[in-house]
Design a protein around this motif. Structure first.
Motif, PDB file in Angstrom:
ATOM      1  N   PRO A   1      18.811   3.684  11.938  1.00  0.00           N
ATOM      2  CA  PRO A   1      17.367   3.448  11.811  1.00  0.00           C
ATOM      3  C   PRO A   1      16.920   2.277  12.669  1.00  0.00           C
ATOM      4  N   ALA A   2      15.791   2.456  13.330  1.00  0.00           N
ATOM      5  CA  ALA A   2      15.232   1.410  14.182  1.00  0.00           C
ATOM      6  C   ALA A   2      14.007   0.804  13.513  1.00  0.00           C
ATOM      7  N   ASP A   3      13.744  -0.448  13.816  1.00  0.00           N
ATOM      8  CA  ASP A   3      12.543  -1.099  13.291  1.00  0.00           C
ATOM      9  C   ASP A   3      11.307  -0.550  14.005  1.00  0.00           C
ATOM     10  N   ASP A   4      10.223  -0.431  13.279  1.00  0.00           N
ATOM     11  CA  ASP A   4       8.947  -0.115  13.906  1.00  0.00           C
ATOM     12  C   ASP A   4       7.842  -0.801  13.109  1.00  0.00           C
ATOM     13  N   ALA A   5       6.615  -0.567  13.539  1.00  0.00           N
ATOM     14  CA  ALA A   5       5.501  -1.330  12.979  1.00  0.00           C
ATOM     15  C   ALA A   5       5.126  -0.897  11.563  1.00  0.00           C
ATOM     16  N   ASP A   6       5.546   0.290  11.146  1.00  0.00           N
ATOM     17  CA  ASP A   6       5.120   0.808   9.851  1.00  0.00           C
ATOM     18  C   ASP A   6       6.195   0.605   8.793  1.00  0.00           C
ATOM     19  N   ASP A   7       5.841  -0.003   7.685  1.00  0.00           N
ATOM     20  CA  ASP A   7       6.743  -0.060   6.548  1.00  0.00           C
ATOM     21  C   ASP A   7       6.225   0.914   5.483  1.00  0.00           C
ATOM     22  N   ARG A   8       6.951   0.988   4.371  1.00  0.00           N
ATOM     23  CA  ARG A   8       6.619   1.950   3.316  1.00  0.00           C
ATOM     24  C   ARG A   8       5.192   1.754   2.801  1.00  0.00           C
ATOM     25  N   ARG A   9       4.837   0.522   2.486  1.00  0.00           N
ATOM     26  CA  ARG A   9       3.520   0.269   1.910  1.00  0.00           C
ATOM     27  C   ARG A   9       2.403   0.585   2.895  1.00  0.00           C
ATOM     28  N   ARG A  10       2.564   0.154   4.136  1.00  0.00           N
ATOM     29  CA  ARG A  10       1.498   0.338   5.126  1.00  0.00           C
ATOM     30  C   ARG A  10       1.269   1.820   5.417  1.00  0.00           C
ATOM     31  N   LEU A  11       2.359   2.576   5.574  1.00  0.00           N
ATOM     32  CA  LEU A  11       2.185   3.993   5.885  1.00  0.00           C
ATOM     33  C   LEU A  11       1.611   4.745   4.691  1.00  0.00           C
ATOM     34  N   ARG A  12       2.045   4.418   3.497  1.00  0.00           N
ATOM     35  CA  ARG A  12       1.476   5.083   2.317  1.00  0.00           C
ATOM     36  C   ARG A  12      -0.024   4.825   2.212  1.00  0.00           C
ATOM     37  N   THR A  13      -0.434   3.613   2.528  1.00  0.00           N
ATOM     38  CA  THR A  13      -1.864   3.302   2.486  1.00  0.00           C
ATOM     39  C   THR A  13      -2.623   4.141   3.503  1.00  0.00           C
ATOM     40  N   ARG A  14      -2.062   4.248   4.704  1.00  0.00           N
ATOM     41  CA  ARG A  14      -2.744   5.001   5.760  1.00  0.00           C
ATOM     42  C   ARG A  14      -2.821   6.491   5.431  1.00  0.00           C
ATOM     43  N   LEU A  15      -1.790   7.025   4.757  1.00  0.00           N
ATOM     44  CA  LEU A  15      -1.773   8.448   4.422  1.00  0.00           C
ATOM     45  C   LEU A  15      -2.425   8.746   3.078  1.00  0.00           C
ATOM     46  N   ASP A  16      -2.976   7.723   2.445  1.00  0.00           N
ATOM     47  CA  ASP A  16      -3.620   7.887   1.139  1.00  0.00           C
ATOM     48  C   ASP A  16      -2.632   8.383   0.088  1.00  0.00           C
ATOM     49  N   LEU A  17      -1.427   7.797   0.117  1.00  0.00           N
ATOM     50  CA  LEU A  17      -0.403   8.092  -0.879  1.00  0.00           C
ATOM     51  C   LEU A  17      -0.352   6.940  -1.877  1.00  0.00           C
TER      52      LEU A  17
END
Length: 395
Positions: free
Chosen positions: A196-212
């Motif tokens: 796994p590589a680091d990127d700008a999105d973590d679990r919380r940030r991506l869930r917020t963006r996807l409305d999860l």
């Protein structure tokens, strides 16, 4: 060593063949081998060495390339596909007496029922490779049934007759190809997954963006939602999960085609409000979606290795599947959880992996251990040993 890799799948295509080919070429080049990748490239002159002029295929994420390889000194030809470029690679090798290594990435017999271009391509390949097919043979290829299967098997035998070693990405694929292989040696060699590589999105940030919701159980499926991947089974199993976990969400990542059909099925099953249909994203952004999920659900039975299984496990996700042929993990030989291919059985397995803490912990640990054991360097060592053996046998 000088190796020519040949593929009808261009590297920008976000699918398993391109991912496997790209990983293999990168490992070989990093180890100092001289590798040329012959694959579809842009129609303009701004092509990288080895790329062939090509045009996009309407309604498909593929490109059709000019099947002509430039002459260059080569020790081994490694073919990955059976399309025009792959056939050109076989002809290139035969004309120069070069050994061929062939990786069988796609179950052509299974996919022929869903993709009309496969029988068409099979007819082209058979004629180019010298099979004396008549009009009745081409007609049999165009129609589902035993006639098509017999012609595809004949083509497989012809392809492997030109091959020194057949690489199967799973034991399942090796067993399926054995009747066609004849004297051709078969080696099971799965593609390793990158760490796994680091990127700008973590679990919380991506869930917020996807409305999860931050605390909702999230099931993830990665790849096409076309019929051969069994999306209806996944949706029906998810409906069963929702009966016990009403807050659960299902994310389908990588869906280009059949979106209306998937949404209609979700509405019929009463899960449309919990479904998130996402288009493909660049490879470097897929990792964030694994981190945002709690479980990978895999309902395909037509895959030859299922790279997403290892990718999910490398990110610490448990995997649930219905294809027992792909259950054995490379590296350690442990097995992934498998259920019968019914909504009730698969839904029950999904629910257990979301709710049973000890089972979940064990499956995650075994998955990570497998990824750590089956490294790129182990894969590279086995692959280069095969190249050396076939090149030495031909000298």
């Amino acid at each position: 060593m000088r190796i020519a890799h040949v593929s009808d799948s261009h590297l920008a295509n976000i699918e398993g063949v391109a991912t496997s080919v790209g990983a293999t070429v990168a490992l070989l080049r990093a180890a100092g081998h001289e590798v040329t990748l012959h694959c579809p490239g842009p129609l303009s002159r701004r092509r990288r060495p080895g790329e062939l002029p090509s045009v996009p295929v309407p309604t498909r994420p593929y490109r059709l390339a000019l099947p002509r390889l430039p002459d260059a000194p080569v020790d081994v030809v490694h073919v990955h596909t059976t399309g025009p470029v792959g056939v050109a690679g076989l002809r290139f090798a035969a004309a120069r007496g070069l050994p061929v290594v062939f990786t069988w990435h796609t179950d052509l017999v299974a996919y022929a029922a869903y993709y009309p271009e496969i029988p068409i391509g099979a007819g082209y390949a058979g004629l180019r490779l010298g099979l004396r097919w008549q009009a009745r043979d081409l007609w049999a290829l165009a129609r589902p049934g035993p006639g098509r299967q017999a012609r595809l098997a004949e083509l497989g035998r012809c392809l492997l007759a030109h091959t020194a070693v057949l690489l199967a990405p799973s034991a399942k694929t090796a067993a399926a190809m054995a009747p066609m292989a004849g004297p051709t040696r078969i080696v099971v060699l799965p593609t390793p997954v990158a760490a796994p590589a680091d990127d700008a999105d973590d679990r919380r940030r991506l869930r917020t963006r996807l409305d999860l919701p931050a605390d909702a159980p999230v099931l993830l499926a990665v790849g096409r939602a076309t019929p051969e991947k069994s999306p209806r089974l996944l949706l029906a199993a998810f409906a069963r999960v929702r009966r016990e976990l009403p807050d659960a969400r299902l994310v389908l990542l990588g869906v280009r085609r059949h979106r209306p059909a998937v949404r209609r099925a979700a509405r019929r099953l009463g899960v449309a409000d919990a479904l998130h249909l996402l288009p493909p994203v660049p490879r470097e952004r897929v990792g964030a979606h694994y981190r945002a999920a709690d479980l990978l659900a895999f309902t395909s039975t037509t895959d030859t290795q299922g790279l997403v299984l290892g990718e999910a496990e490398a990110h610490g996700l448990p995997v649930a599947m219905v294809d027992a042929g792909l259950a054995t993990r490379p590296g350690t030989g442990t097995t992934r959880p498998v259920a019968a291919g019914t909504p009730e059985a698969f839904g029950a397995l999904l629910t257990r992996l979301l709710t049973e803490v000890e089972l979940r912990r064990r499956v995650i640990t075994e998955g990570r251990d497998s990824c750590a054991a089956w490294t790129g360097q182990r894969y590279l060592a086995e692959l280069t040993a095969i190249y050396a053996a076939v090149a030495g046998a031909g000298s």
